[in-house]
Design a protein around this motif. Structure first.
Motif, PDB file in Angstrom:
ATOM      1  N   MET A   1       0.841  -1.181   0.000  1.00 56.30           N
ATOM      2  CA  MET A   1       0.000   0.000   0.000  1.00 56.30           C
ATOM      3  C   MET A   1       0.885   1.243   0.000  1.00 56.30           C
ATOM      4  SD  MET A   1      -3.117  -0.731   2.569  1.00 56.30           S
ATOM      5  CE  MET A   1      -3.167  -2.395   3.167  1.00 56.30           C
ATOM      6  N   THR A   2       0.451   2.188  -0.732  1.00 57.89           N
ATOM      7  CA  THR A   2       1.228   3.411  -0.818  1.00 57.89           C
ATOM      8  C   THR A   2       0.675   4.456   0.147  1.00 57.89           C
ATOM      9  OG1 THR A   2      -0.148   4.386  -2.536  1.00 57.89           O
ATOM     10  CG2 THR A   2       1.663   2.971  -3.264  1.00 57.89           C
ATOM     11  N   ILE A   3       1.493   5.453   0.383  1.00 56.98           N
ATOM     12  CA  ILE A   3       1.075   6.565   1.243  1.00 56.98           C
ATOM     13  C   ILE A   3      -0.126   7.290   0.634  1.00 56.98           C
ATOM     14  CG2 ILE A   3       1.807   8.778   2.208  1.00 56.98           C
ATOM     15  CD1 ILE A   3       3.093   6.352   3.560  1.00 56.98           C
ATOM     16  N   LYS A   4      -0.123   7.436  -0.680  1.00 62.17           N
ATOM     17  CA  LYS A   4      -1.224   8.124  -1.367  1.00 62.17           C
ATOM     18  C   LYS A   4      -2.542   7.378  -1.138  1.00 62.17           C
ATOM     19  CE  LYS A   4      -2.306  10.199  -5.810  1.00 62.17           C
ATOM     20  NZ  LYS A   4      -1.880  10.421  -7.182  1.00 62.17           N
ATOM     21  N   TRP A   5      -2.499   6.042  -1.241  1.00 64.09           N
ATOM     22  CA  TRP A   5      -3.696   5.241  -1.023  1.00 64.09           C
ATOM     23  C   TRP A   5      -4.154   5.349   0.423  1.00 64.09           C
ATOM     24  CZ3 TRP A   5      -5.388   1.461   2.190  1.00 64.09           C
ATOM     25  CH2 TRP A   5      -6.580   0.826   1.843  1.00 64.09           C
ATOM     26  N   LEU A   6      -3.212   5.238   1.371  1.00 67.11           N
ATOM     27  CA  LEU A   6      -3.566   5.331   2.784  1.00 67.11           C
ATOM     28  C   LEU A   6      -4.212   6.681   3.106  1.00 67.11           C
ATOM     29  CD1 LEU A   6      -0.469   3.661   4.462  1.00 67.11           C
ATOM     30  CD2 LEU A   6      -2.808   2.800   4.432  1.00 67.11           C
ATOM     31  N   LYS A   7      -3.677   7.739   2.536  1.00 67.33           N
ATOM     32  CA  LYS A   7      -4.233   9.071   2.767  1.00 67.33           C
ATOM     33  C   LYS A   7      -5.651   9.161   2.204  1.00 67.33           C
ATOM     34  CE  LYS A   7      -3.424  13.985   2.022  1.00 67.33           C
ATOM     35  NZ  LYS A   7      -2.576  14.999   1.406  1.00 67.33           N
ATOM     36  N   ALA A   8      -5.845   8.714   0.967  1.00 67.96           N
ATOM     37  CA  ALA A   8      -7.170   8.772   0.336  1.00 67.96           C
ATOM     38  C   ALA A   8      -8.177   7.906   1.086  1.00 67.96           C
ATOM     39  CB  ALA A   8      -7.074   8.345  -1.126  1.00 67.96           C
ATOM     40  N   ALA A   9      -7.766   6.702   1.474  1.00 67.93           N
ATOM     41  CA  ALA A   9      -8.663   5.811   2.220  1.00 67.93           C
ATOM     42  C   ALA A   9      -8.985   6.388   3.591  1.00 67.93           C
ATOM     43  CB  ALA A   9      -8.036   4.424   2.360  1.00 67.93           C
ATOM     44  N   GLY A  10      -8.001   6.994   4.234  1.00 68.21           N
ATOM     45  CA  GLY A  10      -8.218   7.608   5.537  1.00 68.21           C
ATOM     46  C   GLY A  10      -9.189   8.773   5.464  1.00 68.21           C
ATOM     47  N   ILE A  11      -9.020   9.619   4.459  1.00 64.07           N
ATOM     48  CA  ILE A  11      -9.936  10.753   4.282  1.00 64.07           C
ATOM     49  C   ILE A  11     -11.353  10.255   4.037  1.00 64.07           C
ATOM     50  CG2 ILE A  11     -10.545  12.642   2.700  1.00 64.07           C
ATOM     51  CD1 ILE A  11      -7.478  13.112   2.410  1.00 64.07           C
ATOM     52  N   ARG A  12     -11.481   9.250   3.194  1.00 66.06           N
ATOM     53  CA  ARG A  12     -12.804   8.694   2.904  1.00 66.06           C
ATOM     54  C   ARG A  12     -13.428   8.085   4.163  1.00 66.06           C
ATOM     55  NH1 ARG A  12     -14.381   5.126  -2.248  1.00 66.06           N
ATOM     56  NH2 ARG A  12     -13.961   7.122  -3.195  1.00 66.06           N
ATOM     57  N   ALA A  13     -12.624   7.388   4.967  1.00 67.79           N
ATOM     58  CA  ALA A  13     -13.132   6.769   6.189  1.00 67.79           C
ATOM     59  C   ALA A  13     -13.570   7.822   7.205  1.00 67.79           C
ATOM     60  CB  ALA A  13     -12.075   5.854   6.792  1.00 67.79           C
ATOM     61  N   LEU A  58      -9.701   2.902  -5.179  1.00 65.72           N
ATOM     62  CA  LEU A  58     -10.113   4.274  -4.930  1.00 65.72           C
ATOM     63  C   LEU A  58      -9.959   5.074  -6.220  1.00 65.72           C
ATOM     64  CD1 LEU A  58      -8.348   4.955  -1.521  1.00 65.72           C
ATOM     65  CD2 LEU A  58     -10.783   4.804  -1.915  1.00 65.72           C
ATOM     66  N   PRO A  59     -11.031   5.709  -6.679  1.00 65.96           N
ATOM     67  CA  PRO A  59     -10.896   6.519  -7.891  1.00 65.96           C
ATOM     68  C   PRO A  59      -9.963   7.715  -7.697  1.00 65.96           C
ATOM     69  CG  PRO A  59     -13.088   6.747  -6.943  1.00 65.96           C
ATOM     70  CD  PRO A  59     -12.379   5.692  -6.163  1.00 65.96           C
ATOM     71  N   GLU A  60      -9.756   8.128  -6.435  1.00 72.01           N
ATOM     72  CA  GLU A  60      -8.873   9.260  -6.167  1.00 72.01           C
ATOM     73  C   GLU A  60      -7.404   8.905  -6.420  1.00 72.01           C
ATOM     74  OE1 GLU A  60     -12.185   9.442  -3.021  1.00 72.01           O
ATOM     75  OE2 GLU A  60     -10.993   7.922  -3.993  1.00 72.01           O
ATOM     76  N   VAL A  61      -7.098   7.619  -6.364  1.00 73.32           N
ATOM     77  CA  VAL A  61      -5.729   7.159  -6.546  1.00 73.32           C
ATOM     78  C   VAL A  61      -5.648   6.477  -7.915  1.00 73.32           C
ATOM     79  CG1 VAL A  61      -3.891   5.694  -5.651  1.00 73.32           C
ATOM     80  CG2 VAL A  61      -5.461   6.820  -4.074  1.00 73.32           C
ATOM     81  N   LYS A  62      -4.966   7.105  -8.825  1.00 70.85           N
ATOM     82  CA  LYS A  62      -4.845   6.542 -10.171  1.00 70.85           C
ATOM     83  C   LYS A  62      -3.861   5.383 -10.157  1.00 70.85           C
ATOM     84  CE  LYS A  62      -5.884  10.771 -12.706  1.00 70.85           C
ATOM     85  NZ  LYS A  62      -7.187  10.855 -12.315  1.00 70.85           N
TER      86      LYS A  62
END
Length: 68
Positions: A1-13, A58-62
């Motif tokens: 998992m990347t930092i970008k994915w973790l950030k996007a998933a965290g914001i969504r959560a 996540l659509p936010e993470v390409k």
């Protein structure tokens, strides 16, 4: 998992948790006093569900095409 994915998933959560809390608190105040254990449990379940749903993508993470 990347930092970008973790950030996007965290914001969504966090957004999901806030929306759930608002809905549960609003609903319980209409019917009776707020049961904070129910609110907390419901918010926790919604947050976990959001994170698990984010595993599907996540659509936010390409996707860069990496298989890592």
């Amino acid at each position: 998992m990347t930092i970008k994915w973790l950030k996007a998933a965290g914001i969504r959560a966090v957004k999901t948790a806030a929306q759930t809390a608002i809905g549960v608190i609003g609903a319980t105040t209409v019917f009776s006093q707020v049961n904070w254990y129910v609110v907390g449990g419901t918010v926790l379940l919604a947050t976990i569900t959001s994170l698990l749903t984010s595993l599907a993508g996540l659509p936010e993470v390409k996707d860069s095409g990496d298989s890592k």
